[in-house]
Design a protein around this motif. Structure first.
Motif, PDB file in Angstrom:
ATOM      1  N   UNK A 161       9.161  14.451  21.825  1.00 56.21           N
ATOM      2  CA  UNK A 161       8.981  15.814  22.328  1.00 56.21           C
ATOM      3  C   UNK A 161       9.435  16.853  21.311  1.00 56.21           C
ATOM      4  N   UNK A 162      10.460  16.506  20.561  1.00 50.71           N
ATOM      5  CA  UNK A 162      10.982  17.464  19.584  1.00 50.71           C
ATOM      6  C   UNK A 162      10.132  17.478  18.315  1.00 50.71           C
TER       7      UNK A 162
ATOM      8  N   UNK B 223      19.919  21.261  19.797  1.00 45.57           N
ATOM      9  CA  UNK B 223      20.259  22.508  19.114  1.00 45.57           C
ATOM     10  C   UNK B 223      19.225  23.585  19.449  1.00 45.57           C
ATOM     11  N   UNK B 224      19.596  24.850  19.216  1.00 46.82           N
ATOM     12  CA  UNK B 224      18.721  25.949  19.665  1.00 46.82           C
ATOM     13  C   UNK B 224      17.262  25.834  19.222  1.00 46.82           C
ATOM     14  N   UNK B 228      13.909  25.608  21.680  1.00 39.71           N
ATOM     15  CA  UNK B 228      12.779  26.541  21.625  1.00 39.71           C
ATOM     16  C   UNK B 228      11.469  25.792  21.325  1.00 39.71           C
ATOM     17  N   UNK B 229      11.532  24.835  20.400  1.00 38.24           N
ATOM     18  CA  UNK B 229      10.327  24.045  20.069  1.00 38.24           C
ATOM     19  C   UNK B 229       9.747  23.387  21.309  1.00 38.24           C
ATOM     20  N   UNK B 230      10.654  22.878  22.111  1.00 38.27           N
ATOM     21  CA  UNK B 230      10.233  22.175  23.320  1.00 38.27           C
ATOM     22  C   UNK B 230       9.495  23.125  24.265  1.00 38.27           C
ATOM     23  N   UNK B 231      10.050  24.329  24.389  1.00 39.97           N
ATOM     24  CA  UNK B 231       9.400  25.281  25.300  1.00 39.97           C
ATOM     25  C   UNK B 231       8.092  25.806  24.718  1.00 39.97           C
ATOM     26  N   UNK B 232       8.014  25.885  23.398  1.00 44.15           N
ATOM     27  CA  UNK B 232       6.725  26.248  22.776  1.00 44.15           C
ATOM     28  C   UNK B 232       5.673  25.199  23.114  1.00 44.15           C
ATOM     29  N   UNK B 297      19.405  29.798  24.478  1.00 39.27           N
ATOM     30  CA  UNK B 297      19.520  28.487  23.833  1.00 39.27           C
ATOM     31  C   UNK B 297      20.986  28.105  23.651  1.00 39.27           C
ATOM     32  N   UNK B 298      21.878  28.969  24.102  1.00 34.29           N
ATOM     33  CA  UNK B 298      23.320  28.659  24.034  1.00 34.29           C
ATOM     34  C   UNK B 298      23.853  28.244  25.402  1.00 34.29           C
ATOM     35  N   UNK B 299      23.551  29.077  26.401  1.00 36.58           N
ATOM     36  CA  UNK B 299      23.852  28.642  27.773  1.00 36.58           C
ATOM     37  C   UNK B 299      22.663  27.762  28.171  1.00 36.58           C
ATOM     38  N   UNK B 300      22.517  26.667  27.451  1.00 35.02           N
ATOM     39  CA  UNK B 300      21.314  25.845  27.577  1.00 35.02           C
ATOM     40  C   UNK B 300      21.531  24.659  28.509  1.00 35.02           C
ATOM     41  N   UNK B 301      22.542  24.753  29.335  1.00 36.83           N
ATOM     42  CA  UNK B 301      22.824  23.674  30.291  1.00 36.83           C
ATOM     43  C   UNK B 301      23.430  24.254  31.555  1.00 36.83           C
TER      44      UNK B 301
END
Lengths: 188, 550
Positions: A161-162, B223-224, B228-232, B297-301
């Motif tokens: 996925x990454x 990591x941030x 973001x890549x994942x959401x893209x 992407x920091x408060x990412x959990x």
């Protein structure tokens, strides 16, 4: 088939005794609960075992239908395959029926000489145990598969996925034959 | 399943009747498939927890610090003084047994030490011995008298028993619903696990997510840029399915609302489809009503495995939510579909890391609804937010796009018993799909059965334990599957989505698992969208199967 009639008449008592022996494989406090609680959602183990044994007994009295038997046997074995039992402990409940039947029909069998019928019936129980063994292995294999897949999904899928995994594209270029042996290179 | 016995063991143990000894005289037998692996020392060390080391639960020597008894005893005393609830729970149980058969782990395993009363008694017995006058007096008469008052000394076997059974409790609190005294056995487990952490006895499925979360903000250590890549990637999926390009914003200062969700939604199927649902909803609201929300992407959990470690660790990992809200200057926070995240938010965050006096009381910018229940925490559950939108007819929905689903709903223990969120998810589901069937009453709402893998027990090596704990829930799903043809189990918890998928595969093949907002995404009509051929899983919608084949 006099034995069958005898067993059919005694069905309620036989199934009850079989059930008590089956849940006797659990610690006594647990066995009490499995026996007492009749709500199938509060006591899935006890009720699944009870209903399963009842239906399996009917199958033994009739012509054994593999599909029907697995549908009743699978839920019981599926439960015991993930509980704290060794393989033999998980499937031993099948054989308890032999004890129950011998005890229940002892007098009639010896008086009316029903030994052959008894042996035939016990062979059916043996078949049941073989099916239980098949089902048990299927359940265990499913557990191993779940474990393996979870590991795979957690690592590989995350990389995939990454965008860190480069997959083989659908359209691969045609490969050109090349000869790399010594003679071939000296020819050129 | 236990290890396969050797032939001679089998012959000598051919009598299968279990031991008849009382619980105190039945030694702990740590079994494969039930226990989880010991914590990686690097993870323990990273967050400064004591006694990081390699140790193996099935080896005799657990490499304990020499003065481990002293450490536990001191820790026990401190917690009795610090938490009035724990002291009361230690004293008032009359062993009536009302809780005994309510635990999914007891029901599924048949192991009496998983009866909540007995699991608590593992600690209470030591409490009576060390901290009560009766225990001290009777103990001084002789060791054999202790049993009369249910007391015993803490020794290595007792400690191992604690560890084994405290990590067979998912802190779901179903037992507490039935306790006439209101004893919360989850709190006893929480305290017991804190004590075990004092001597480095955590499990890795908790310790490593905690360390990751402390370092990168989420359990998986994403990591941030990867976040973001994942959401893209999800945005590309949405474009393919709907023809609409969504552009979520990240770490944007000055946004009105911050969105925090469990990282499982970003990286673990089928949670990822729930994430796609959120993204579509936010895009829709932005286009229609100018909705202003940012991801971080920091408060990412949203999840917080610190909750399964100690109160201090929970506080430490939770702090990033308010910190990020403050940094970005948002007005309030929406939280995604998660279970224990909400227990922490609802019951602890305000007093642990609050008051969040820099935030405003949440008001929906679209409907004007004041979320009175979130007045103090300033954080609203997305199911409440979406239910309110639907109630005010703010969403255009095509429910037929969920017609291939026959849905039931699993109440997450933490959202139902922990914060009373019962109606909102159901309201949303009933408004986005046409086929909804409830499971039997004694398996839902406040009486819901745990997925079997909560509170850090969602590891792979303990799959048998997870299946034991998951049995009562799966049994109820099986009922609606057979009766109504239910093929989709919905929930509002990331752990549920991961755990129930495996549970269904074993217990009820044919039933898949979804988050509520995946179904919202299926039904939501985005402005300018193309005719949809598939659902969010890229499976053909009802009636589109042939078109798809072409």
């Amino acid at each position: 088939m006099r034995l069958n009639n005898l067993l059919a008449q005694g069905k309620t008592a036989i199934v009850k005794k079989w059930f008590v022996l089956a849940i006797g494989t659990y610690p006594s406090d647990t066995a009490k609960f499995l026996k007492r609680q009749k709500d199938p959602f509060a006591n899935p183990v006890g009720r699944t075992i009870y209903h399963g044994l009842e239906a399996l007994f009917d199958q033994l009295l009739e012509d054994m239908d593999y599909e029907a038997i697995t549908s009743f046997l699978d839920p019981i074995v599926r439960i015991r395959a993930i509980q704290n039992f060794s393989p033999s402990q998980a499937t031993n409940f099948i054989f308890f029926l032999k004890d129950v039947i011998r005890e229940h029909t002892q007098k009639e069998v010896s008086e009316a000489r029903l030994f052959n019928e008894l042996l035939l019936f016990e062979s059916k129980i043996d078949k049941l145990s073989l099916i239980a063994f098949e089902l048990y292995m299927q359940c265990r294999e499913k557990i191993y598969e779940l474990k393996a897949n979870e590991m795979k999904n957690r690592t590989f899928r995350a990389f995939e996925r990454a965008g860190l995994v480069s997959e083989i594209p659908a359209d691969t270029p045609d490969l050109v034959n090349i000869n790399i042996c010594k003679e071939a290179s000296s020819d050129t | 399943m236990s290890d396969v016995p050797k032939p001679d063991e089998l012959l000598s143990n051919i009598d299968y009747r279990p031991s008849r000894t009382g619980w105190m005289d039945t030694p702990v037998d740590i079994q494969k498939g039930i226990y989880s692996y010991a914590a990686n020392p690097k993870s323990v060390e990273y967050v400064g927890l004591p006694y990081p080391r390699q140790w193996n639960p099935i080896e005799e020597d657990w490499q304990l610090p020499e003065n481990w008894k002293e450490i536990i005893s001191k820790g026990f005393r401190e917690r009795l003084d610090r938490f009035r609830s724990v002291k009361v729970f230690m004293d008032i149980c009359v062993r009536c047994g009302a809780c005994a058969d309510k635990c999914h782990f007891f029901i599924g395993s048949g192991d009496p030490k998983n009866m909540p009363v007995l699991r608590a008694e593992l600690l209470r017995s030591v409490y009576r011995n060390d901290f009560t006058t009766a225990g001290k007096i009777i103990g001084s008469i002789g060791k054999n008298f202790k049993k009369i008052i249910g007391a015993r000394e803490l020794d290595l076997q007792v400690l191992k028993e604690w560890w084994y059974y405290l990590f067979q409790c998912s802190e779901c609190r179903r037992c507490s619903v039935f306790c006439p005294y209101g004893i919360d056995t989850a709190e006893i487990t929480i305290m017991g696990r804190e004590l075990l952490n004092l001597i480095g006895l955590n499990i890795d499925w908790i310790a490593t997510p905690v360390a990751n979360c402390y370092r990168t903000g989420n359990h998986l250590g994403i990591q941030p840029h990867a976040y973001k890549d994942m959401m893209d990637f999800f945005a590309d999926d949405i474009e393919e399915i709907t023809g609409v390009k969504v552009e979520p914003s990240f770490n944007r200062k000055g946004a009105e609302i911050l969105f925090v969700t469990p990282s499982g939604d970003i990286f673990a199927d089928p949670g990822t489809y729930t994430c796609v649902g959120y993204m579509m909803l936010f895009h829709y609201l932005q286009e229609k009503y100018g909705f202003d929300i940012t991801w971080s992407t920091y408060a990412s959990e949203g999840g917080n495995f610190g909750f399964f470690t100690s109160h201090e660790m929970m506080k430490r990992l939770n702090a990033k939510m308010y910190a990020e809200a403050k940094r970005l200057g948002v007005k309030w926070i929406i939280g995604g579909e998660c279970g224990h995240m909400w227990r922490v938010i609802h019951q602890y965050m305000d007093t642990m890391n609050g008051p969040a006096d820099f935030l405003e009381e949440p008001v929906s910018p679209i409907t004007g609804t004041k979320f009175e229940n979130a007045k103090s925490t300033k954080m609203v559950h997305i199911a409440e937010f979406t239910a309110d939108l639907i109630k005010h007819n703010k969403l255009e929905l095509d429910t037929s796009r969920n017609d291939h689903l026959k849905v039931t709903y699993h109440d997450s223990c933490n959202t139902s018993r922990g914060m009373g969120l019962l109606e909102e998810p159901r309201y949303v589901i009933k408004n986005v799909c046409n086929n909804f069937y409830e499971m039997p009453a004694n398996t839902i709402r406040e009486q819901t059965f745990c997925c079997g893998s909560g509170s850090g027990l969602n590891a792979g090596e303990n799959m048998e334990l997870r299946m034991q704990g998951g049995l009562p829930r799966a049994n109820a799903v099986k009922y609606v599957h057979e009766k109504h043809g239910v093929n989709m189990l919905s929930c509002v918890c990331a752990i549920d989505r991961a755990a129930l998928s495996a549970s269904m595969e074993y217990w009820v093949p044919g039933v898949e698992v979804t988050g509520v907002h995946e179904m919202v995404g299926n039904a939501l009509i985005l402005p300018g969208e193309q005719k949809r051929m598939t659902d969010l899983r890229s499976e053909p919608l009802p009636g589109m199967e042939e078109d798809d084949a072409e």
